[in-house]
Scaffold this active site. Structure first.
Site, mmCIF file in Angstrom:
data_model
loop_
_atom_site.group_PDB
_atom_site.id
_atom_site.type_symbol
_atom_site.label_atom_id
_atom_site.label_comp_id
_atom_site.label_asym_id
_atom_site.label_seq_id
_atom_site.Cartn_x
_atom_site.Cartn_y
_atom_site.Cartn_z
ATOM 1 N N GLU A 12 0.805 -1.214 0.000
ATOM 2 C CA GLU A 12 0.000 0.000 0.000
ATOM 3 C C GLU A 12 0.847 1.277 0.000
ATOM 4 O O GLU A 12 0.331 2.357 -0.306
ATOM 5 C CB GLU A 12 -0.941 -0.010 1.209
ATOM 6 C CG GLU A 12 -1.933 -1.163 1.165
ATOM 7 C CD GLU A 12 -2.788 -1.283 2.407
ATOM 8 O OE1 GLU A 12 -3.887 -1.856 2.309
ATOM 9 O OE2 GLU A 12 -2.361 -0.825 3.489
ATOM 10 N N MET A 174 -9.510 -1.648 8.135
ATOM 11 C CA MET A 174 -9.097 -1.922 9.508
ATOM 12 C C MET A 174 -8.287 -0.808 10.182
ATOM 13 O O MET A 174 -7.762 -1.026 11.267
ATOM 14 C CB MET A 174 -8.301 -3.239 9.554
ATOM 15 C CG MET A 174 -9.111 -4.437 9.094
ATOM 16 S SD MET A 174 -8.190 -6.009 9.067
ATOM 17 C CE MET A 174 -7.856 -6.239 10.819
ATOM 18 N N GLU A 175 -8.193 0.369 9.563
ATOM 19 C CA GLU A 175 -7.390 1.441 10.158
ATOM 20 C C GLU A 175 -8.013 2.833 10.112
ATOM 21 O O GLU A 175 -7.721 3.679 10.966
ATOM 22 C CB GLU A 175 -6.006 1.536 9.470
ATOM 23 C CG GLU A 175 -5.118 0.330 9.605
ATOM 24 C CD GLU A 175 -5.416 -0.756 8.592
ATOM 25 O OE1 GLU A 175 -5.142 -1.931 8.893
ATOM 26 O OE2 GLU A 175 -5.936 -0.409 7.493
ATOM 27 N N ASP A 198 -11.291 -6.509 -2.569
ATOM 28 C CA ASP A 198 -12.248 -7.621 -2.504
ATOM 29 C C ASP A 198 -13.632 -7.032 -2.294
ATOM 30 O O ASP A 198 -13.786 -5.824 -2.126
ATOM 31 C CB ASP A 198 -11.884 -8.582 -1.359
ATOM 32 C CG ASP A 198 -11.882 -7.886 0.002
ATOM 33 O OD1 ASP A 198 -12.941 -7.867 0.635
ATOM 34 O OD2 ASP A 198 -10.828 -7.354 0.408
#
EC number: 3.2.2.9
Length: 230
Positions: A12, A174-175, A198
């Protein structure tokens, strides 16, 4: 203007670091911070690690050591918007925790006690991101709700529950909300930009492994295009 850029995983942030001029690396608490220039702007790029705690640590260290004027969170996400495909991009209109529940004390689902229910990104950063979309060719981007939790979502039952709580959710990861909450505490402008790796279903683990690099690259290109608009 100095911009902090946070991604959770190497794919990323790799393209961003590779594209920097005059990079200089510092490691604090096991988290690497790379300062330099990107798209004509002073930037600090960091790979925070996965999840809300490591993202909060990285964001706090970034703000305290480098005092950025704004923070961009980049990376991959699971998609919930029907019109988006893997590789497409979601620009945050707001960011929320999806795994917080203190409703017993009168808060909204997803709202942490003594915090706003939603963290609102900086208008100028969102506008710059919207203008940057035109430079990405066939990649589609929308503005929407991004939700955050410490789980990889691939269970249809859990997906259904999340959509009942957050029916306008375009992506989850998730962040982002942790980063946004730290930015809120420090009064630092932010925006979250995520490319879909996804579609948050039973195939998500396979899709994620296959498309993470693609999603990370698309998100990085979006960040560079955004920087060019500032």
């Amino acid at each position: 203007m100095k911009i902090g850029i946070i991604g959770a995983m190497e794919p990323e942030v790799a393209h961003l670091v590779e594209s920097m001029e005059n990079p200089s690396s510092t490691t604090i608490a096991g988290i690497e911070f790379v300062a330099g220039q990107l798209a004509g702007k002073d930037v600090v790029v960091t790979r925070s690690g996965i999840g809300k705690v490591t993202a909060s640590i990285a964001t706090t260290l970034l703000i305290e050591k480098y005092a950025p004027d704004a923070i961009i969170n980049t990376g991959s996400a699971g998609g919930f918007a029907d019109e988006l495909a893997i590789g497409d991009i979601v620009i945050s209109s707001e960011v929320r925790h999806h795994d917080v529940d203190v409703t017993a004390f009168g808060y909204e689902i997803g709202q942490m006690a003594q915090q706003p229910a939603a963290f609102i990104p900086d208008t100028a950063l969102v506008t710059a991101a919207q203008k940057a979309v035109a430079s990405l060719g066939e990649v589609k981007a929308i503005e929407g709700l991004i939700c955050t939790g410490d789980s990889f979502i691939c269970d249809p039952v859990r997906t259904k529950t999340m959509l009942e709580h957050f029916p306008t959710m375009a992506a989850c990861e998730m962040e982002g909300a942790a980063i946004a909450q730290v930015c809120h505490q420090f009064d630092v402008p932010f925006v979250v930009i995520r490319s879909l790796s996804d579609n948050a279903n039973n195939d998500s683990p396979v899709d994620f492994d296959e498309y993470l690099v693609k999603a990370g690259h698309h998100s990085a290109l979006m960040v560079i295009a955004l920087l060019e608009q500032l």
